[in-house]
Write a protein that holds these residues in place. Structure first.
Motif, PDB file in Angstrom:
ATOM      1  N   MET A   1      34.841  49.357  47.958  1.00 59.28           N
ATOM      2  CA  MET A   1      34.241  48.132  47.209  1.00 59.28           C
ATOM      3  C   MET A   1      34.616  47.078  47.690  1.00 59.28           C
ATOM      4  SD  MET A   1      35.086  47.569  43.213  1.00 59.28           S
ATOM      5  CE  MET A   1      33.896  48.762  42.845  1.00 59.28           C
ATOM      6  N   LYS A   2      33.663  46.238  47.907  1.00 57.79           N
ATOM      7  CA  LYS A   2      33.868  44.718  48.644  1.00 57.79           C
ATOM      8  C   LYS A   2      34.571  43.743  47.602  1.00 57.79           C
ATOM      9  CE  LYS A   2      31.720  41.068  51.249  1.00 57.79           C
ATOM     10  NZ  LYS A   2      30.484  40.421  51.280  1.00 57.79           N
ATOM     11  N   ILE A   3      35.797  43.172  48.056  1.00 59.24           N
ATOM     12  CA  ILE A   3      36.356  42.255  47.093  1.00 59.24           C
ATOM     13  C   ILE A   3      36.493  40.796  47.910  1.00 59.24           C
ATOM     14  CG2 ILE A   3      38.424  41.891  46.141  1.00 59.24           C
ATOM     15  CD1 ILE A   3      36.928  43.753  44.557  1.00 59.24           C
ATOM     16  N   THR A   4      36.166  40.027  47.595  1.00 60.85           N
ATOM     17  CA  THR A   4      36.121  38.636  47.988  1.00 60.85           C
ATOM     18  C   THR A   4      37.625  37.967  47.879  1.00 60.85           C
ATOM     19  OG1 THR A   4      35.302  37.254  46.166  1.00 60.85           O
ATOM     20  CG2 THR A   4      33.888  38.207  47.731  1.00 60.85           C
ATOM     21  N   ARG A   5      38.479  38.505  46.998  1.00 64.55           N
ATOM     22  CA  ARG A   5      39.850  38.209  46.800  1.00 64.55           C
ATOM     23  C   ARG A   5      40.759  38.835  47.664  1.00 64.55           C
ATOM     24  NH1 ARG A   5      42.792  34.142  45.416  1.00 64.55           N
ATOM     25  NH2 ARG A   5      41.767  33.923  43.278  1.00 64.55           N
ATOM     26  N   HIS A   6      41.361  38.239  48.496  1.00 63.03           N
ATOM     27  CA  HIS A   6      42.443  38.782  49.441  1.00 63.03           C
ATOM     28  C   HIS A   6      43.837  38.230  49.400  1.00 63.03           C
ATOM     29  CE1 HIS A   6      39.192  41.087  51.366  1.00 63.03           C
ATOM     30  NE2 HIS A   6      38.554  39.960  51.425  1.00 63.03           N
ATOM     31  N   TRP A   7      44.895  38.880  49.468  1.00 58.21           N
ATOM     32  CA  TRP A   7      46.160  38.491  49.529  1.00 58.21           C
ATOM     33  C   TRP A   7      46.162  37.092  50.118  1.00 58.21           C
ATOM     34  CZ3 TRP A   7      50.055  40.513  46.083  1.00 58.21           C
ATOM     35  CH2 TRP A   7      49.508  41.669  45.635  1.00 58.21           C
ATOM     36  N   GLY A   8      45.856  37.230  51.360  1.00 58.47           N
ATOM     37  CA  GLY A   8      46.371  35.942  52.335  1.00 58.47           C
ATOM     38  C   GLY A   8      45.712  34.803  52.018  1.00 58.47           C
ATOM     39  N   LYS A   9      44.426  34.945  51.099  1.00 58.60           N
ATOM     40  CA  LYS A   9      43.802  33.709  51.048  1.00 58.60           C
ATOM     41  C   LYS A   9      44.223  32.912  49.715  1.00 58.60           C
ATOM     42  CE  LYS A   9      39.704  35.710  53.250  1.00 58.60           C
ATOM     43  NZ  LYS A   9      38.442  36.435  52.879  1.00 58.60           N
ATOM     44  N   VAL A  10      45.097  33.628  49.099  1.00 59.70           N
ATOM     45  CA  VAL A  10      45.580  32.712  47.898  1.00 59.70           C
ATOM     46  C   VAL A  10      46.162  31.560  48.029  1.00 59.70           C
ATOM     47  CG1 VAL A  10      47.112  32.987  45.777  1.00 59.70           C
ATOM     48  CG2 VAL A  10      45.805  34.932  46.264  1.00 59.70           C
ATOM     49  N   SER A 275      42.905  47.753  43.955  1.00 59.19           N
ATOM     50  CA  SER A 275      41.794  48.637  43.757  1.00 59.19           C
ATOM     51  C   SER A 275      40.554  48.639  44.916  1.00 59.19           C
ATOM     52  CB  SER A 275      41.256  48.206  42.555  1.00 59.19           C
ATOM     53  OG  SER A 275      40.698  46.703  42.297  1.00 59.19           O
ATOM     54  N   TRP A 276      40.576  47.405  45.668  1.00 55.55           N
ATOM     55  CA  TRP A 276      39.627  47.115  46.600  1.00 55.55           C
ATOM     56  C   TRP A 276      40.098  48.292  47.882  1.00 55.55           C
ATOM     57  CZ3 TRP A 276      43.692  43.436  45.415  1.00 55.55           C
ATOM     58  CH2 TRP A 276      44.452  43.445  46.303  1.00 55.55           C
ATOM     59  N   MET A 277      40.863  49.042  47.705  1.00 57.44           N
ATOM     60  CA  MET A 277      41.051  49.764  48.758  1.00 57.44           C
ATOM     61  C   MET A 277      40.541  51.379  48.382  1.00 57.44           C
ATOM     62  SD  MET A 277      42.759  48.733  51.260  1.00 57.44           S
ATOM     63  CE  MET A 277      42.916  50.037  52.327  1.00 57.44           C
ATOM     64  N   PHE A 278      40.079  51.530  47.162  1.00 55.24           N
ATOM     65  CA  PHE A 278      39.340  52.847  46.929  1.00 55.24           C
ATOM     66  C   PHE A 278      38.581  53.412  48.064  1.00 55.24           C
ATOM     67  CE2 PHE A 278      39.743  52.541  42.141  1.00 55.24           C
ATOM     68  CZ  PHE A 278      41.144  52.330  42.178  1.00 55.24           C
ATOM     69  N   SER A 279      37.586  52.699  48.455  1.00 53.68           N
ATOM     70  CA  SER A 279      36.538  53.238  49.322  1.00 53.68           C
ATOM     71  C   SER A 279      37.161  53.367  50.683  1.00 53.68           C
ATOM     72  CB  SER A 279      35.136  51.991  49.325  1.00 53.68           C
ATOM     73  OG  SER A 279      35.766  50.937  49.754  1.00 53.68           O
ATOM     74  N   THR A 280      38.008  52.526  51.057  1.00 54.18           N
ATOM     75  CA  THR A 280      38.719  52.957  52.371  1.00 54.18           C
ATOM     76  C   THR A 280      39.582  54.032  52.430  1.00 54.18           C
ATOM     77  OG1 THR A 280      38.972  50.420  52.730  1.00 54.18           O
ATOM     78  CG2 THR A 280      40.432  51.918  53.944  1.00 54.18           C
ATOM     79  N   VAL A 281      40.348  54.234  51.320  1.00 52.82           N
ATOM     80  CA  VAL A 281      40.793  55.508  51.220  1.00 52.82           C
ATOM     81  C   VAL A 281      39.868  56.720  51.252  1.00 52.82           C
ATOM     82  CG1 VAL A 281      42.603  57.024  49.903  1.00 52.82           C
ATOM     83  CG2 VAL A 281      43.075  54.442  50.021  1.00 52.82           C
ATOM     84  N   GLN A 361      33.268  57.577  38.610  1.00 54.99           N
ATOM     85  CA  GLN A 361      33.194  58.050  40.169  1.00 54.99           C
ATOM     86  C   GLN A 361      34.493  58.371  40.602  1.00 54.99           C
ATOM     87  OE1 GLN A 361      32.008  54.745  42.919  1.00 54.99           O
ATOM     88  NE2 GLN A 361      31.026  53.721  41.038  1.00 54.99           N
ATOM     89  N   THR A 362      34.580  59.385  41.445  1.00 54.11           N
ATOM     90  CA  THR A 362      35.856  59.903  41.984  1.00 54.11           C
ATOM     91  C   THR A 362      35.835  60.169  43.445  1.00 54.11           C
ATOM     92  OG1 THR A 362      34.968  62.252  41.493  1.00 54.11           O
ATOM     93  CG2 THR A 362      36.284  61.276  39.851  1.00 54.11           C
ATOM     94  N   PRO A 363      36.885  60.166  44.216  1.00 56.09           N
ATOM     95  CA  PRO A 363      37.949  59.734  43.556  1.00 56.09           C
ATOM     96  C   PRO A 363      38.330  58.122  43.734  1.00 56.09           C
ATOM     97  CG  PRO A 363      38.263  60.219  45.911  1.00 56.09           C
ATOM     98  CD  PRO A 363      36.942  60.373  45.466  1.00 56.09           C
ATOM     99  N   PRO A 364      39.461  57.674  42.817  1.00 55.56           N
ATOM    100  CA  PRO A 364      40.423  58.326  41.938  1.00 55.56           C
ATOM    101  C   PRO A 364      39.807  58.726  40.753  1.00 55.56           C
ATOM    102  CG  PRO A 364      40.457  56.017  42.090  1.00 55.56           C
ATOM    103  CD  PRO A 364      39.576  56.155  42.917  1.00 55.56           C
TER     104      PRO A 364
END
Length: 423
Positions: A1-10, A275-281, A361-364
């Motif tokens: 899932m593509k998320i435009t919010r990223h930790w480093g950009k805050v 939660s943005w890491m769902f698709s990556t995992v 949808q799974t996983p998770p």
């Protein structure tokens, strides 16, 4: 899932946006240049970044659905790459030329609300949204933006490692105590298996302080509250895991994708990430047996939530039409379907019937945890010199984790470094 919010950009977003406070406050010029087109339709200008690079067609479909429902209103879309968006919006605001409606991030919300550039939309219908997300965009008792999308941080865990250790999976009522006990039993350094991974950073510190019943800033926001029970417990919780149940920098921690690789290779039992890491995992470890839970807290839960929102310019000449667009764009059935069908971030709605395609949808398996985590949100403090504050905190946390500084000394050092930056 593509998320435009990223930790480093805050931090960058907050710094840029807060500079608008002085710029926009002095701008009392004309509203955005929208009005009517040749056919007599009301034109609403909409500036965004989140559809850039992959979701332009979805935004177009939403616009068409809105215009069909509102035939006298035309939406004029301007899509800007994320890297350029903040600077372009700031320039537009400084010139009293901002669009009628525009996207913004939570990190920039408070400063923009203070500046007077956002219209009061307290009369908007907010029944469709998750309450905590709506509350995030209120200032001084008034609503100045509607949430558009969100992501949240969860506890990922490897079921096979828990099964092999004969342990129960993380539950919704877990606290740090249960997480620590499980992490100790799951850690097998000889086999290269670690029980836990949580970045030892400012972003985790402000959240864990909430989980321990405190907050990083005092009530007035002019000093840090780090020198407190909650602050010391948070520092100890993060730094104390390093080298015991969690890999150290010497083991590779804090290098790019280290935690992702460790988890997807089956060598990490619990992982604090978004939660943005769902698709990556799912892509990297398609056969791995894993799930997620709401992050444990100490005295209470507190989940980091990142969101985007859409606001109406206080200088817009077409505010009524702009409000209609903002409500439709953020919560309509068309928008929800477009987002869920294409994994274009998560809509901020509360109706689980509409969210069923995502939840199934799974996983998770426990995707419900994404929404459960919104019951108690730990919002990032809005700080003008956020990059300097982040660096100061990270330096001290690193020193504690490496054994060079005690918790008490680190807390005192953070206080002495950060307080002058808040004045």
């Amino acid at each position: 899932m593509k998320i435009t919010r990223h930790w480093g950009k805050v931090a960058a977003a907050a710094t840029i946006a807060l500079s608008m406070l002085g710029v926009a406050a002095g701008c009392q010029g004309s509203a955005s240049q929208s009005g009517t087109d040749a056919d007599g339709n009301t034109v609403v200008k909409f500036m965004n970044f989140s559809s850039n690079d992959g979701h332009e067609k979805e935004l177009e479909a939403i616009v068409k659905a809105f215009e069909k429902k509102n035939p006298k209103i035309t939406i004029d879309v301007e899509t800007v790459p994320y890297a350029d968006y903040s600077a372009k919006l700031q320039t537009a605001i400084a010139g009293s030329a901002e669009a009628d409606t525009f996207e913004l991030e939570y990190a920039s919300f408070i400063s923009m609300a203070k500046s007077g550039v956002l219209a009061d939309i307290s009369d908007a219908d907010t029944q469709a949204y998750v309450e905590s997300l709506v509350d995030s965009y209120k200032y001084d008792g008034k609503l100045y933006a509607l949430p558009e999308s969100f992501s949240t941080v969860l506890l990922f865990y490897n079921k096979d490692l828990f099964d092999a250790a004969g342990l129960d999976y993380p539950a919704s009522d877990w606290t740090w105590k249960e997480e620590q006990a499980a992490a100790e039993k799951l850690t097998d350094k000889a086999a290269g298996i670690w029980g836990d991974y949580q970045p030892i950073t400012y972003n985790e510190l402000y959240k864990t302080m909430v989980q321990s019943g405190g907050s990083f800033l005092n009530k007035d926001g002019d000093a840090t509250a780090i020198n407190s029970r909650a602050g010391k417990e948070a520092v100890e919780w993060l730094a104390g895991k390093s080298g015991t149940v969690m890999p150290t920098d010497a083991d590779g921690a804090n290098t790019p994708d280290f935690d992702t690789q460790l988890f997807t290779e089956g060598k990490l039992a619990m992982w604090h990430t978004g939660s943005w890491m769902f698709s990556t995992v799912k892509d990297k470890a398609p056969s791995m047996n894993w799930d997620v839970a709401v992050e444990p807290g100490n005295t209470q839960q507190g989940s980091a939530s990142f969101s985007n929102a859409v606001a109406v310019s206080s200088r817009s000449k077409v505010q009524d039409a702009a409000k209609k667009w903002v409500e439709f764009y953020t919560s309509s059935a068309t928008t929800v379907k477009q987002r869920l069908d294409t994994s274009w971030e998560l809509p901020p709605i509360s109706d689980e019937t509409e969210l069923k395609p995502y939840l199934e949808q799974t996983p998770p398996e426990n995707r419900q945890a994404v929404f459960d985590s919104l019951d108690k949100v730990a919002l990032a403090p809005v700080i003008e010199k956020s990059e300097q504050v982040t660096d100061a905190v990270n330096d001290e946390l690193t020193a504690v984790a490496a054994g060079r500084t005690s918790v008490d000394d680190a807390v005192s050092n953070i206080e002495s470094k950060v307080n002058p930056l808040l004045k």
